[in-house]
Design a protein around this motif. Structure first.
Motif, short mmCIF file in Angstrom:
data_model
loop_
_atom_site.label_atom_id
_atom_site.label_comp_id
_atom_site.label_asym_id
_atom_site.label_seq_id
_atom_site.Cartn_x
_atom_site.Cartn_y
_atom_site.Cartn_z
N ALA A 111 -0.54 7.70 5.19
CA ALA A 111 0.04 6.55 4.51
C ALA A 111 -1.00 5.60 3.95
O ALA A 111 -0.72 4.84 3.02
CB ALA A 111 0.97 5.79 5.46
N LYS A 112 -2.20 5.60 4.48
CA LYS A 112 -3.23 4.67 4.01
C LYS A 112 -4.11 5.28 2.93
O LYS A 112 -4.46 4.62 1.96
CB LYS A 112 -4.09 4.22 5.19
N THR A 113 -4.49 6.56 3.07
CA THR A 113 -5.39 7.17 2.09
C THR A 113 -4.65 7.85 0.95
O THR A 113 -5.21 8.05 -0.13
CB THR A 113 -6.31 8.20 2.76
N GLU A 124 0.83 -1.20 0.00
CA GLU A 124 0.00 0.00 0.00
C GLU A 124 0.87 1.25 0.00
O GLU A 124 0.62 2.19 -0.74
CB GLU A 124 -0.92 0.00 1.22
N LYS A 125 1.88 1.29 0.83
CA LYS A 125 2.75 2.47 0.90
C LYS A 125 3.50 2.67 -0.42
O LYS A 125 3.64 3.79 -0.90
CB LYS A 125 3.75 2.32 2.04
N THR A 126 3.96 1.57 -0.98
CA THR A 126 4.66 1.66 -2.26
C THR A 126 3.76 2.27 -3.33
O THR A 126 4.19 3.12 -4.11
CB THR A 126 5.12 0.26 -2.71
N GLN A 127 2.53 1.85 -3.36
CA GLN A 127 1.58 2.37 -4.34
C GLN A 127 1.32 3.85 -4.10
O GLN A 127 1.28 4.65 -5.05
CB GLN A 127 0.27 1.59 -4.27
N VAL A 128 1.14 4.23 -2.84
CA VAL A 128 0.91 5.64 -2.51
C VAL A 128 2.09 6.50 -2.97
O VAL A 128 1.91 7.56 -3.59
CB VAL A 128 0.69 5.81 -0.99
N PRO A 130 -4.15 17.02 -9.71
CA PRO A 130 -3.54 17.34 -8.41
C PRO A 130 -3.73 16.24 -7.38
O PRO A 130 -4.53 15.31 -7.57
CB PRO A 130 -4.30 18.61 -8.00
N LEU A 131 -3.02 16.35 -6.28
CA LEU A 131 -3.15 15.42 -5.17
C LEU A 131 -4.44 15.71 -4.41
O LEU A 131 -4.96 16.83 -4.43
CB LEU A 131 -1.96 15.55 -4.22
N GLU A 170 -8.83 17.56 10.69
CA GLU A 170 -7.64 17.22 11.47
C GLU A 170 -7.39 15.71 11.44
O GLU A 170 -8.32 14.91 11.55
CB GLU A 170 -7.81 17.70 12.91
N THR A 171 -6.14 15.35 11.33
CA THR A 171 -5.75 13.94 11.32
C THR A 171 -5.41 13.51 12.74
O THR A 171 -4.69 14.23 13.46
CB THR A 171 -4.53 13.73 10.40
N PRO A 172 -5.89 12.36 13.19
CA PRO A 172 -5.67 11.94 14.57
C PRO A 172 -4.23 11.55 14.85
O PRO A 172 -3.51 11.08 13.96
CB PRO A 172 -6.61 10.74 14.74
N ILE A 173 -3.80 11.76 16.08
CA ILE A 173 -2.47 11.37 16.52
C ILE A 173 -2.30 9.86 16.39
O ILE A 173 -3.25 9.10 16.58
CB ILE A 173 -2.23 11.83 17.98
N GLY A 174 -1.10 9.43 16.04
CA GLY A 174 -0.84 8.02 15.84
C GLY A 174 -0.99 7.56 14.40
O GLY A 174 -0.65 6.42 14.08
N THR A 175 -1.47 8.44 13.50
CA THR A 175 -1.63 8.08 12.09
C THR A 175 -0.27 7.86 11.44
O THR A 175 0.66 8.64 11.64
CB THR A 175 -2.39 9.19 11.33
N GLU A 176 -0.15 6.81 10.66
CA GLU A 176 1.09 6.56 9.93
C GLU A 176 1.17 7.53 8.76
O GLU A 176 0.20 7.73 8.03
CB GLU A 176 1.14 5.12 9.43
N VAL A 177 2.34 8.14 8.57
CA VAL A 177 2.48 9.21 7.57
C VAL A 177 3.69 8.95 6.68
O VAL A 177 4.61 8.19 7.03
CB VAL A 177 2.62 10.59 8.25
N ILE A 178 3.68 9.62 5.52
CA ILE A 178 4.80 9.58 4.57
C ILE A 178 5.17 11.02 4.23
O ILE A 178 4.30 11.80 3.84
CB ILE A 178 4.43 8.82 3.29
N ALA A 179 6.44 11.38 4.39
CA ALA A 179 6.93 12.71 4.02
C ALA A 179 7.72 12.61 2.72
O ALA A 179 8.63 11.78 2.61
CB ALA A 179 7.81 13.28 5.13
N LEU A 180 7.36 13.44 1.74
CA LEU A 180 8.03 13.43 0.43
C LEU A 180 8.69 14.77 0.18
O LEU A 180 8.18 15.82 0.59
CB LEU A 180 7.03 13.13 -0.68
#
Length: 454
Positions: free
Chosen positions: A246-248, A97-101, A179-180, A186-196
């Motif tokens: 990271a999921k959406t 999933e992360k790779t696809q994102v 566009p993205l 607001e995103t809840p604390i503990g959410t997995e994230v990706i920084a680009l």
């Protein structure tokens, strides 16, 4: 024959009972009726038992508790219902999933170059509109935008704030790119994230972590309200890049700050907190003069988070020296006519005019026109006429063929070609020669007063 009433034995041919006197004929009819009734009960009981045996139960009373077939969830062939539910709820592997994102997002993430360094940005809206940090482009109106394939294109700052660390760039090279998606809450604390982004100039970098804190209010030159705290690795050059769920795959923030004494933590501006400001620039872009008035054009601006290096300075200057980018003509041209800047002014007008036609927005070119002039009225009326008509313009050539300066008036002749497609899909190619009459307004800036066809 025995009497059914009293049990007295009578002769076979007797019509009446010798004991009680009752007629012997009634006895036979009643007995047959009782016999038939008992027989019917036995038959119905046998049918009921048969149904119960067919349905797999030995008790006919259980039939009434079986659900109607129309109300039951059918199980897949050769598969138990429980197995079907477990299969449907099993998610794909998280790493995939992360790779696809990341793969889907990278073409919409850019490296932004200025003379003083670099930062990152991402495609926010249609029309090649790219969000970055204000400190990445502070002091500049023209920038270089490099995509994930290493291709450079010109970009122009059309929105910038001196309060919040946000800016908006328009790059026509990416105007047709989707566009993205943006998160609006607001995103809840503990959410997995990706920084680009491009930390320390390493382009196309993705780092994974978690949103570890909320509502961090920071004031460091700019005001950062309700900032997200993250442990995904970011560094100088990451500024302006997107922070993704990271999921959406939605953009939830703009990577902006790192802690110099503890680089395990960074901070990202929640996108939903600055969306109204960015959308105001999308709808009403700032002019070059307005952008320049925020920080001053091409002035040194000390920032703590842009990566300064001669290599990136060379990338920027070579791009514009090769003629791929535009020049800023406002500061040098104010108050008098300069032939080179006049030519740039008309070319920039035509480029902006094409964008204005694409969005059917007159205000894109309004600042180029002298208020109350014939050019102002004609262009304003034309945009009203073509609104919602489904027309498409594609410009090819725009060349200044002659320039004459007469005291307070400049006349520029141009050769222009473009393709026009109407709502029915009919195309037509045009060649036009025009004359633009340019005046200086009260503040000494160029304004188009009149346009005529030769």
């Amino acid at each position: 024959m025995f009497c059914i009433n009293c049990g007295h034995q009578n002769q076979k041919e007797a019509r009446f009972c010798g004991g009680c006197g009752q007629a012997m004929g009634k006895t036979g009819r009643t007995g047959w009726m009782i016999a038939i009734a008992i027989g019917c009960l036995l038959v119905l009981g046998g049918v009921g038992y048969g149904f119960s045996q067919v349905l797999g139960t030995g008790d006919a009373r259980t039939v009434s508790h079986v659900e109607p077939l129309s109300e039951r969830e059918p199980a897949p062939l050769n598969e138990a219902p429980e197995a079907s539910v477990q299969k449907a709820e099993t998610p794909p592997p998280k790493e995939k999933e992360k790779t696809q994102v990341i793969q889907e997002t990278l073409p919409r993430v850019f490296t932004i170059f200025t003379e003083s360094g670099l930062g990152s940005g991402f495609l926010y809206a249609k029309g090649g509109l790219i969000v970055t940090n204000a400190h990445v482009v502070a002091g500049y109106t023209d920038v270089v935008v490099r995509n994930s394939d290493g291709k450079d294109a010109a970009g122009k700052v059309i929105g910038i704030s001196d309060k919040y660390d946000v800016a908006l760039i328009r790059s026509d090279a990416y105007r047709n790119l989707q566009p993205l998606r943006a998160e609006s809450i607001e995103t809840p604390i503990g959410t997995e994230v990706i920084a680009l982004g491009s930390p320390t100039g390493l382009e196309n970098t993705a780092s994974i972590g978690y949103l570890t804190g909320l509502n961090r209010d920071i004031e460091l030159g700019f005001i950062y309200e309700k900032a997200y705290q993250i442990d995904a690795q970011i560094d100088s050059g990451s500024s302006g890049g997107p922070l993704l769920d990271a999921k959406t795959g939605k953009v939830i923030g703009i990577n902006s700050l790192i802690m110099t004494d503890n680089r395990r933590f960074g901070f990202s501006i929640p996108l939903y907190t600055v969306t109204p400001l960015i959308d105001s620039w999308v709808k009403n872009p700032m002019t070059e003069r307005q952008v320049a008035s925020v920080f001053g054009v091409y002035e040194n601006y000390a920032v703590a988070d842009s990566h300064d290096d001669e290599t990136y300075y060379d990338d920027y200057t070579e791009f514009y020296e090769d003629g791929e980018g535009g020049e800023d003509y406002y500061p040098e041209s104010a108050g008098y006519f300069d032939p080179d800047h006049l030519e740039d002014f008309i070319i920039e007008f035509r480029s902006t005019y094409e964008t204005a036609l694409y969005y059917e927005e007159f205000h894109f070119i309004e600042d180029f026109l002298l208020p109350g002039s014939s050019a102002y009225k004609e262009y304003r009326d034309y945009f009203k006429e073509i609104a919602d008509q489904g027309m498409h313009f594609e410009f090819y050539e725009n060349v200044v063929t002659d320039l004459t300066i007469q005291n307070d008036t400049a006349l520029l002749s141009t050769y222009e070609t473009f393709n026009f497609t109407n709502a029915e899909g009919d195309e037509r190619f045009y060649e036009k020669e025009k004359v633009y009459e340019v005046l200086l307004d009260e503040e000494g800036y160029y304004r188009i007063n009149r346009v005529e066809n030769k």
